[in-house]
Design a protein around this motif. Structure first.
Motif, PDB file in Angstrom:
ATOM      1  N   LEU A   1      42.861  39.554  28.124  1.00  0.00           N
ATOM      2  CA  LEU A   1      41.801  39.851  27.371  1.00  0.00           C
ATOM      3  C   LEU A   1      40.291  39.712  28.336  1.00  0.00           C
ATOM      4  O   LEU A   1      39.562  40.826  28.036  1.00  0.00           O
ATOM      5  CB  LEU A   1      41.552  38.828  26.218  1.00  0.00           C
ATOM      6  N   ILE A   2      40.278  39.101  29.061  1.00  0.00           N
ATOM      7  CA  ILE A   2      39.087  38.912  30.083  1.00  0.00           C
ATOM      8  C   ILE A   2      38.849  40.416  30.816  1.00  0.00           C
ATOM      9  O   ILE A   2      38.078  40.862  31.157  1.00  0.00           O
ATOM     10  CB  ILE A   2      39.125  37.983  31.155  1.00  0.00           C
ATOM     11  N   ALA A   3      40.301  40.819  31.111  1.00  0.00           N
ATOM     12  CA  ALA A   3      40.185  42.209  31.619  1.00  0.00           C
ATOM     13  C   ALA A   3      40.019  43.267  30.842  1.00  0.00           C
ATOM     14  O   ALA A   3      39.881  44.540  31.265  1.00  0.00           O
ATOM     15  CB  ALA A   3      41.657  42.336  32.574  1.00  0.00           C
ATOM     16  N   GLY A   4      39.978  43.019  29.521  1.00  0.00           N
ATOM     17  CA  GLY A   4      39.852  44.101  28.559  1.00  0.00           C
ATOM     18  C   GLY A   4      40.894  44.661  27.888  1.00  0.00           C
ATOM     19  O   GLY A   4      40.668  45.745  27.341  1.00  0.00           O
ATOM     20  N   ARG A   5      41.924  44.250  28.105  1.00  0.00           N
ATOM     21  CA  ARG A   5      43.231  44.704  27.511  1.00  0.00           C
ATOM     22  C   ARG A   5      43.591  43.964  26.191  1.00  0.00           C
ATOM     23  O   ARG A   5      43.491  42.772  25.943  1.00  0.00           O
ATOM     24  CB  ARG A   5      44.359  44.781  28.440  1.00  0.00           C
ATOM     25  N   ASP A   6      44.395  44.603  25.477  1.00  0.00           N
ATOM     26  CA  ASP A   6      44.798  44.016  24.024  1.00  0.00           C
ATOM     27  C   ASP A   6      45.897  43.367  24.120  1.00  0.00           C
ATOM     28  O   ASP A   6      46.892  43.225  25.335  1.00  0.00           O
ATOM     29  CB  ASP A   6      45.069  45.134  23.173  1.00  0.00           C
ATOM     30  N   ALA A   7      46.342  42.296  23.205  1.00  0.00           N
ATOM     31  CA  ALA A   7      47.244  41.420  23.525  1.00  0.00           C
ATOM     32  C   ALA A   7      47.979  41.168  21.803  1.00  0.00           C
ATOM     33  O   ALA A   7      46.982  41.175  20.920  1.00  0.00           O
ATOM     34  CB  ALA A   7      46.978  40.243  23.916  1.00  0.00           C
TER      35      ALA A   7
END
Length: 616
Positions: A38-44
């Motif tokens: 999430l910090i990297a800007g990706r979904d999970a």
């Protein structure tokens, strides 16, 4: 303003936040990987059991990334408590929902636009209001967290139609990372969540579903209120816990019964006045030793760590529901119990509800599959935990050693002949165009010349009186297990029994029927089980246990003064660590797990005074 590209976080920023705010040295399990994603800007998409630390997965990134983390949650009644708990940690949090006054709502909106909130809680209904969407358009959003994501599943036990529209997050704010989280989902439900929320390309995290601190026990129903009383008196005297009942009437009666026996109990169901429900929920969260008797309307999102037991007086409709409800016990990792009593009437009632309920044939088949899985868990002669974990996609875990079937392996017997006798009775009544419930069938098999049996001419049946090798209780067990195995069916409003396609294999001798031996009736036991504080302090020495109790008393007084639940001050696990270390200085206290910077400032002096007083 839409979320801008957040600059890369400094190395170890997430762990620094975790240590400073929450006082924990490191993440557990998949938490670190989810946070990094999430910090990297990706979904999970995150599946993690209750008590596994789902909240940290979005709370920490919300503090690391620029902007405000927006949490979509159906739990309006709990938002104020969630915000209070975060505020105690020094986190700037707020919520927008229908319980607020206009000036309160306006203040929260202004704080959001001014960049003065780390986290904002919204119900899905509030998010879908155009004014709210325009508000978020003008704010800086760090991430979207969709909590209780199983609510998106139309086949789920907590389906919320508004969740189906949450795919709009991706469409309206494409640059904002999203995380969907739930504690309860099979592989099929996880795929459905991913599809409906457009998270197919997100990284999926599926944590270990095992809750090893929970002991699973399922017992045959026989005077359930008395069984519950014996269980509480013998094993959970003085403990906080939840008792689930199927109906509102049963909730009221059970709460009154426990109160009459000296066990503090509160009712909770949708038929109660909203203010009464809110007051009862607040008391349960804030006071020690209360038992909440409730329908399944209660419990989702309850963050009370010291619930020592969850009891079911009626059969849950699905394994998912059972797992989620039992998961509310032992969030602090301490030994807890999931206790269920069920009987023939439960099976008949659930089958009847499916057959007469709303929905098309596909919906009824799906409900039937859910119930079949729950019945299989109840009737299994192997490890319950192993079967439970296999249901959620974790096969081959081996016996757990901490469920009733492991601790007291059930005996089995060849029930083929009794099964044939009962099914033959159904066949003979069918030939006369007649169908009856279990009680009448058992009367025939036991050769009872009741007024009804005689009047209907059923003493002439060839199966009349051929079942005296079992008593009524034994025959009820046979009926229950045949229903559970799909060898009998329930029809009509009166629970009339009929054959299934599989019945013929038993009647023709092509299939053996192994059955669990019905347990002997046990006398009701009474007496203290030691109580919560005794269990909580069981691993401490005498002086440590005494200090632990004094710390609990200090915590209770502090929580009451501040109007927050006791666990918002400190969890029991943190108090145990303090009692063991007996810190003399602020620095020593600050090094203990669970003591973050804000709590150290707010509660440190009171803790040290309590420790010093205990030393004398």
């Amino acid at each position: 303003m839409p979320a801008a590209n957040t600059p890369p976080a400094p190395p170890n920023a997430a762990r620094e936040v975790l240590q400073r705010v929450w006082g924990y040295d490191d993440f557990r399990g998949d938490q670190a990987a989810v946070v990094d994603e999430l910090i990297a800007g990706r979904d999970a998409l995150v599946l993690m059991p209750t008590g596994g630390g789902k909240s940290l997965c979005y709370q920490v990134p919300s503090l690391v990334r620029e902007g405000t983390g927006v949490v979509i949650s159906p739990l309006i009644a709990l938002m104020a408590d969630q915000v209070d708990a975060l505020s105690a940690l020094g986190v700037r949090a707020g919520f927008l929902n229908s319980t607020q006054l206009p000036n309160e709502r306006a203040a929260t909106e202004q704080a959001l636009l001014a960049g003065e909130l780390d986290l904002l809680y919204l119900a899905p209904e509030r998010l879908l209001v155009p004014e709210t969407q325009r508000l978020l358009d003008n704010a800086r959003i760090a991430l979207f967290a969709i909590d209780e994501a199983h609510c998106v599943s139309q086949w789920g036990h907590d389906f919320r139609p508004d969740y189906l529209r949450l795919s709009m997050l991706h469409e309206r704010w494409p640059g904002v990372p999203r995380v969907a989280l739930t504690a309860t989902a099979t592989d099929a439900t996880r795929r459905e969540i991913a599809t409906r929320l457009e998270l197919e390309n997100a990284r999926h995290f599926v944590a270990d579903f095992d809750r090893p601190n929970i002991t699973y026990r399922i017992v045959a129903k026989d005077s359930p209120q008395q069984q519950l009383l014996a269980f509480l008196q013998a094993e959970h005297a003085g403990d906080s816990g939840i008792v689930y009942c199927l109906s509102r009437a049963s909730v009221e009666k059970t709460a009154a019964f426990l109160e009459s026996k000296g066990i503090p109990a509160l009712p909770y169901h949708a038929g109660l006045d909203r203010q009464v429900r809110a007051a009862n929920q607040s008391r349960f969260l804030r006071e020690d030793g209360l038992v909440m008797v409730a329908t399944i309307a209660f419990g989702m999102g309850i963050d009370k760590p010291d619930v020592r037991f969850v009891a079911h007086l009626d059969l849950p409709k699905s394994v998912e529901g059972y797992y989620q409800e039992t998961g509310r016990a032992g969030r602090d990792g301490q030994p807890s119990t999931a206790w269920l009593t069920y009987g023939l009437a439960d099976v008949v009632q659930q089958r009847k509800m499916i057959a007469t309920g709303d929905g098309d044939a596909a919906h009824q088949r799906n409900l039937g599959r859910h119930l079949d899985a729950m019945l299989a868990l109840c009737e299994t002669v192997t490890c319950r935990r192993e079967q439970l974990l296999a249901y959620f996609g974790q096969p081959g875990t081996g016996p757990c050693g901490n469920c009733d079937t492991c601790l007291e392996p059930p005996k089995t017997w060849d029930g083929t002949i009794p099964a044939q006798k009962l099914l033959s009775t159904v066949v003979r009544l069918d030939r006369r165009g007649q169908r009856y419930g279990s009680g009448h069938l058992i009367d025939i098999l036991l050769g009872r010349e009741t007024e009804r049996v005689v009047k209907l001419g059923h003493t002439d049946l060839t199966t009349f009186g051929i079942g005296t090798e079992l008593d009524e209780r034994g025959w009820r067990g046979v009926v229950r297990q045949l229903l559970s195995a799909g060898l009998l069916d329930v029809e009509g409003d009166y629970g009339m029994l009929g054959l299934t396609e599989a019945s013929g294999t038993v009647l023709r001798g092509e299939r053996q029927v192994a059955m669990r031996t019905e347990p002997e009736r046990r006398k009701t036991r009474s007496g203290s089980g030691g109580g919560k504080s005794a269990k909580a302090a069981a691993d401490l020495t005498g002086p440590e246990a005494e200090l632990f109790e004094q710390l609990r008393a200090w915590r209770a007084a502090t929580a009451k003064e501040q109007g927050v639940p006791a666990y918002v001050v400190f969890h029991d696990a943190t108090l145990r660590a303090i009692a063991t270390a007996a810190p003399r200085t602020i620095d020593e206290l600050g090094r203990l797990s669970g003591v973050g910077a804000a709590k150290l400032d707010r509660y440190g002096p009171g803790v040290l005074e309590t420790v010093a007083a205990a030393r004398g």
